[in-house]
Design a protein around this motif. Structure first.
Motif, PDB file in Angstrom:
ATOM      1  N   ASP A 547       0.791  -1.328   0.014  1.00  0.00           N
ATOM      2  CA  ASP A 547      -0.096  -0.180  -0.017  1.00  0.00           C
ATOM      3  C   ASP A 547       0.735   1.444   0.139  1.00  0.00           C
ATOM      4  O   ASP A 547       0.476   2.268  -0.482  1.00  0.00           O
ATOM      5  N   ASN A 548       2.059   1.289   0.780  1.00  0.00           N
ATOM      6  CA  ASN A 548       2.998   2.544   0.906  1.00  0.00           C
ATOM      7  C   ASN A 548       4.345   2.114   0.255  1.00  0.00           C
ATOM      8  O   ASN A 548       4.935   1.070   0.917  1.00  0.00           O
ATOM      9  N   PRO A 549       4.706   2.861  -0.648  1.00  0.00           N
ATOM     10  CA  PRO A 549       5.948   2.747  -1.357  1.00  0.00           C
ATOM     11  C   PRO A 549       7.158   2.856  -0.313  1.00  0.00           C
ATOM     12  O   PRO A 549       8.464   2.275  -0.244  1.00  0.00           O
ATOM     13  N   LEU A 550       6.753   3.567   0.971  1.00  0.00           N
ATOM     14  CA  LEU A 550       7.895   3.919   1.738  1.00  0.00           C
ATOM     15  C   LEU A 550       8.135   2.502   2.525  1.00  0.00           C
ATOM     16  O   LEU A 550       9.386   2.112   3.211  1.00  0.00           O
ATOM     17  N   ASP A 551       7.311   1.417   2.450  1.00  0.00           N
ATOM     18  CA  ASP A 551       7.415   0.135   3.277  1.00  0.00           C
ATOM     19  C   ASP A 551       8.450  -0.457   2.531  1.00  0.00           C
ATOM     20  O   ASP A 551       8.654  -1.698   3.121  1.00  0.00           O
ATOM     21  N   SER A 552       8.945  -0.414   1.403  1.00  0.00           N
ATOM     22  CA  SER A 552       9.928  -1.045   0.408  1.00  0.00           C
ATOM     23  C   SER A 552      11.275  -0.526   0.864  1.00  0.00           C
ATOM     24  O   SER A 552      12.205  -1.038   0.297  1.00  0.00           O
ATOM     25  N   THR A 553      11.454   0.613   1.574  1.00  0.00           N
ATOM     26  CA  THR A 553      12.566   1.325   1.905  1.00  0.00           C
ATOM     27  C   THR A 553      13.127   0.871   3.564  1.00  0.00           C
ATOM     28  O   THR A 553      12.362   0.105   4.314  1.00  0.00           O
TER      29      THR A 553
END
Length: 709
Positions: A547-553
C-alpha cells in the motif's frame, strides 16, 4: 564504586553522554541493529561494532560490580571487613583483581594450613611473621607442644604451612608473580610418546615465550593435550620470583626466623603459587586464544553471509556422492523448488551418458543457466562431468563450486523438514546448495554457524560464548540487508531486530492465513508482536508492491511523516519512489529544517529515497562463475590465477582456485609489508589474484602467494 559509563566512554573514545544514551536504550530493550540504524542522533552514530563492544563491556562491568558486592558481603559476614579492603575492592577494574583480593577470606577446603590452625599454631606463625629481633623462636615454639604437636620442629613446620598459605594468598604478591611468569616464562611442550605419528608432530619438542605465543598454537597445543598426545607445562626461572617474594616479605629478622621465612616462601611458591599461576596463565592464554578465534570466526561468517546473491538464474543444485548417486534439485529465481532427481555418474555405477542426458533435459525444460555444485565427496568427479555437460549444451550455462558445509545438517533439521515436508534429505541438501548461490544469507541463516566450515578450532571453544557472538553476527548481517516479509523463512525472520523464533512463527502463520502483508502496520495484528517489537523490527522488514511505497525502503515508520513532508517540499510523492525518479534528491534536500528529525536521520532518509531497498551486498565482488575445470596436475609453479577466499585463519587464507583442494596463502606471502593478521589484507569472499608457489601432488597441497603479481 567505579563509573561504568566513564570507563566505557574512555575505552571507546567517545563522549560520555553518547555512552549513557546507548546504555539507556539497551536497558529499554532496544537492539543493537535498531540503535545503530535509527538512534544515531542519541549515540552520535555509534556503529554496530562499537555498540556490541559497549554492550559486552556493560555486561562485564555490571557483573564485576555484582561480584564486588558479594565479596564485600561475605567478608563483612566474617567480621573481617576493613576500610582498606573495601576501598581496594571498590576500585578494582577486573574480576581477577577482585578474586585475588578475596582469596585470603575465601572459604577453603581443608589444607595443611587449616590443619595447622586447628592445632593452634596460628599465633606462632604470626609471631614469626612479626620478625622481632628479640624473639627466641625455638623457645616460643616449645610453648605449642601438645597432644597434637609432638615437638618444636612440628610446631615450626605447621607455622610455616600457615605462612606459605598467607604468602600465596597475598594479592600484591600473587599479581606480581603472575606478571613475572607471563613476561619471563615459557610454554614447554613435549610428546607423551615421540614414536607415535600425529598431526601434532611440530609440537613434540616445542618451546615458546608465553607473552608471544600465537593464539592458533595455544588452541592446537590444548587439543593435543586433551587428546593425550602432548604434555604441556609452564617453565620460568624461580630465582627472580623467590628474590622478589623475599624482598617483599622478609624485613630484618634474626637468622633463625629468616631461615624459616625463606623456607616458607620457597614452599609457598613451589607448592601453592606456581601451580595456581600456571593454571591462571594457561586459562588466560586459552581465553585470549578463544576470543581471538571467535572474532575471526565472526568476521569470516559476516563476510560469508554478505556475499552478493547471484540473481536472475534458475539454478540446478548438485549434491555430489559416489555409491548413493548425485542428488539434483532445480530452483527458480526466487528459490522455489521446481524439480529433483538422482543421477549416478560416479563410481561404482559410472552412468555418465544417462546423467548428461538427464541434466541437459533439465537445463532445457527449466531454462537453467547456473549449476551450483557442492564441494564435498565426489565433487571433483562431478565438476569434470558438469564441465563436459556445459560443453555439449547449446545454451550458455555456468557453474560454481559451493561450500556445502552444513547442508546435511540442514537437510535433517526441523527447518528442512518444515520447508520440504514431502522430500527426502538428499533433495533438501541439493536444494540448499542451489539456494546458497541465489541468496547465501537467506539460506545460511538456517544452519548453525558452527557447521558452515569456517574459522578454526570452533569445537574446542567456549560454546556459549561462540554461539552468542555468531548469533549477533547473523543478526547484524540480516538487519543490514533487510528482509522481505512476504517471502522470508522463519529462520531469517527470527534474526530481525525485535523478533524471536516465536514471533517469526506467528508472522508466517499470519501470512499463511491472510496472504501477503500489504503494509507494515499489519504487523501489529501478529500475535505477540506488540508496540515495542514493532518499533524494533518495522524498519528492517520490506514490503514490495504494498500500500505504501515507503514500506519497501529502510525508512522507519516513525519517520514517515517527516519523509512525506520532505517529499512534498521537493515536489515529489511517495509513489515517485517506485518510479525511480528520486535519484539526485540529496542535492535538492540540503539541510532542510522543521522536519522534526536530526541531520543524521535526514541523511539516512535521503539515501534510502535515492536507492530504495538497496542491497549492501551489491558492493562485494561477484562470485566467479566457471565453465571449465582445472586439475591440480594442470598447475605449474609461477602460474597466475584468480581465486575466491574461502576461509581465513591466524596463519593465512585458503583460496579456491578451481581445483579440488583450496590453496594456502601463508601470512608471509600476503604482502611485502609486515601484517599482524590475514584479515588486514583479505576477507572471506574476496576475489584475488594469486601465483602458484609450489604443488605437492602426493599430499594434494597447493602453496600460493599474493606477492610479486
Amino acid at each position: 564504586m567505579i563509573n561504568i559509563a566513564e570507563i566505557i566512554a574512555s575505552e571507546l573514545g567517545v563522549n560520555i553522554s553518547r555512552v549513557n544514551a546507548a546504555i539507556k536504550l539497551l536497558d529499554e530493550g532496544c537492539t543493537v541493529p535498531f540503535i545503530a540504524r535509527y538512534r544515531k542522533e542519541a549515540t552520535g552514530a555509534l556503529d554496530d561494532v562499537s555498540l556490541r563492544t559497549l554492550s559486552d563491556r556493560l555486561t562485564y562491568l555490571r557483573n564485576l560490580e555484582e561480584r564486588k558486592a558479594a565479596v564485600l558481603a561475605s567478608v563483612k559476614e566474617q567480621g573481617l571487613l576493613s576500610a582498606d579492603f573495601e576501598k581496594a575492592v571498590n576500585e578494582a577494574l577486573t574480576l581477577t583483581r577482585v578474586e585475588d583480593l578475596y582469596l585470603p577470606y575465601k572459604p577453603k577446603r581443608r589444607t595443611r594450613a587449616t590443619i595447622a590452625k586447628e592445632k593452634g599454631l596460628e599465633p606462632l606463625a604470626l609471631l614469626i611473621l612479626a620478625q622481632n629481633k628479640n624473639t627466641d623462636i625455638t623457645k616460643e615454639a616449645g610453648k605449642y607442644i601438645s597432644e597434637d604437636v609432638a615437638d618444636t620442629n612440628e610446631a615450626i613446620s605447621g607455622a610455616m604451612d600457615i605462612l606459605a598459605e598467607v604468602f600465596a594468598d597475598n594479592a600484591k604478591v600473587r599479581s606480581a608473580v603472575r606478571e613475572m611468569t607471563f613476561t619471563k616464562g615459557l610454554i614447554q611442550v613435549s610428546a607423551r610418546n615421540p614414536d607415535v605419528k600425529s598431526v601434532y608432530e611440530m609440537y613434540y619438542d616445542f618451546t615458546e615465550s608465553i607473552k608471544s605465543i600465537a593464539s592458533h598454537r595455544v588452541l592446537a597445543i590444548n587439543r593435543g593435550e586433551k587428546e593425550k598426545i602432548l604434555s604441556v607445562k609452564v617453565d620460568v626461572s624461580d630465582s627472580p620470583i623467590l628474590g622478589y617474594m623475599e624482598k617483599e616479605i622478609i624485613k630484618n629478622p634474626p637468622d633463625d626466623i629468616r631461615k624459616i621465612l625463606t623456607l616458607a616462601i620457597t614452599d609457598s611458591y613451589k607448592r601453592l603459587l606456581a601451580p595456581a599461576i600456571e593454571r591462571d596463565i594457561r586459562a588466560s592464554l586459552t581465553e585470549k586464544a578463544e576470543d581471538g578465534a571467535i572474532r575471526i570466526f565472526g568476521k569470516n561468517l559476516s563476510q560469508l553471509l554478505m556475499q552478493p546473491p547471484i540473481t536472475g538464474h534458475n539454478v540446478l543444485g548438485w549434491d555430489p556422492a559416489f555409491r548413493t548417486g548425485c542428488k539434483l534439485a532445480v530452483i527458480d529465481k526466487t528459490g522455489k523448488l521446481l524439480d529433483h532427481t538422482v543421477v549416478f555418474p560416479t563410481e561404482p555405477q559410472n552412468r555418465i551418458f544417462e546423467t548428461k542426458k538427464t541434466v541437459l533435459s533439465l537445463i532445457d525444460k527449466y531454462d537453467i543457466t547456473l549449476i551450483s555444485c557442492g564441494n564435498g565427496t565426489a565433487s571433483r568427479e562431478s565438476e569434470k562431468i558438469i564441465s563436459d555437460i556445459i560443453k555439449d549444451c547449446p545454451k550458455k550455462v555456468s557453474y560454481i563450486i559451493t561450500n556445502e558445509a552444513g547442508a546435511s545438517v540442514y537437510s535433517a533439521s526441523k527447518e528442512g523438514s518444515e520447508e520440504f515436508p514431502n522430500e527426502d534429505v538428499g533433495t533438501r541438501s541439493a536444494a540448499s546448495i542451489a539456494r546458497r548461490a541465489v541468496d547465501p544469507l537467506a539460506e545460511l541463516v538456517k544452519i548453525d554457524p558452527r557447521s558452515i566450515g569456517i574459522g578454526q578450532y570452533q569445537h574446542d571453544m567456549d560454546q556459549k560464548k561462540l554461539s552468542r557472538l555468531l548469533e549477533t553476527v547473523v543478526e547484524d548481517c540480516v538487519n543490514k540487508v533487510g528482509v522481505d516479509i512476504n517471502t522470508a523463512s522463519g529462520a531469517l525472520l527470527s534474526y530481525v531486530s525485535g523478533i524471536n523464533k516465536t514471533i517469526a512463527a506467528n508472522i508466517i502463520a499470519y501470512r499463511d492465513k491472510n496472504g501477503r502483508f500489504k503494509n507494515r502496520r499489519e504487523l501489529l495484528n501478529v500475535d505477540r508482536l506488540g508496540p515495542k517489537a514493532y518499533e524494533q523490527c518495522a524498519g528492517f522488514l520490506r514490503i514490495n508492491g504494498g500500500d505504501n511505497p515507503l514500506d519497501s525502503t529502510g525508512i522507519h515508520p516513525e519517520s514517515y511523516k517527516a519523509t512525506t513532508a520532505l517529499l512534498n517540499a521537493l515536489g515529489y510523492s511517495p509513489k515517485d519512489i517506485t518510479k525511480g525518479g528520486l535519484s539526485g534528491i540529496s542535492k535538492k534536500a540540503g539541510n532542510m529544517q522543521n522536519l522534526g528529525i536530526g541531520a543524521l536521520t535526514l541523511k539516512d532518509i535521503v539515501s534510502e529515497l535515492e536507492k530504495p531497498g538497496r542491497d549492501p551486498r551489491a558492493d562485494a565482488p561477484t562470485p566467479i562463475l566457471k565453465s571449465d575445470v582445472l586439475d591440480i596436475k594442470d598447475l605449474t609453479e609461477g602460474m597466475i590465477l584468480k581465486g575466491t577466499v574461502r576461509n581465513i585463519t591466524d596463519f593465512g587464507a585458503f583460496v579456491d582456485i578451481g581445483v579440488h583442494h583450496d590453496g594456502l596463502v601463508h601470512i608471509s606471502q600476503m604482502s611485502d609489508k609486515f601484517i599482524k593478521h590475514p584479515l588486514d589484507v583479505v576477507s572471506v569472499g574476496d576475489i584475488i589474484e594469486v601465483k602458484v608457489l609450489s604443488v605437492d601432488l602426493e599430499k594434494e597441497k597447493v602453496s600460493l602467494t599474493m606477492k610479486g603479481i
